[in-house]
Scaffold this motif. Sequence first.
Motif: not given
Length: 250
Positions: A101-107
Amino acid sequence: MTFGEQPAYLRVASDLRRKIVNGSLPPHTRLPSQARIREEYGVSDTVALEARKVLMAEGLVEGRSGSGTYVRERPVPRRIARSGYRPPAGANPFRQEQAAEGARGTWESSSEQEPASASVAGRLGVAPGDRVMRTRYVFRDSGEPAMLSTSWEPLSITGRTPVMLPEEGPLGGCGVVERMGAIDVVVDNVVEEVGARPGLAEELLTLGGVPGHVVMVIQRTYYASGRAVETADVVVPADRFRLAYHLPVR
């Protein structure tokens, strides 16, 4: 050398490793020179050089051109959570790959059609040379490259449908389960195999590692009624991350 006795270069490397781990040789400190190692441990130049090579291969030290060999900063490993639960509808690819939960990365991603190699064909249950959609991802956490992923989907399933391109169209970026569901393909199983190997040069260049660094490789395949609908290789730096699995008990 008697049975069970370590070779001289490993004994030297072990003592230097102990000094690095206990802080006697803190990060950014220059490693004793080859001549100093030779004198301090009473070994040959060859033994001193091999000991330094061991520490480099373990990622404990790094060479700096024209300057010497220095102790590397030891990263504190962070957890990447994997889950047996399906991600929520609309989950982005980073959220799909890291179930915390809270994984907010970019790609970043790019997709391209290609003929399936023998290994990919075997994983997907198609014939070598059959057309697949290959998508490559670089995932970043707080700007830092965290993992790489390459996925393959059979165009015999997704071709000429709105979900043919994983990151484009009305369901772009929604994840395999939801995208396949949109074309009436019900994903009901996923298999992951985890292994480790030295990182490839191009992988380490992107992830910020040095030659010899080990990566974990998650080989993941999604199935619908026994038919593979997507397979992927997820590559994670082993020195910076740990995989944590949360699996449902049935």
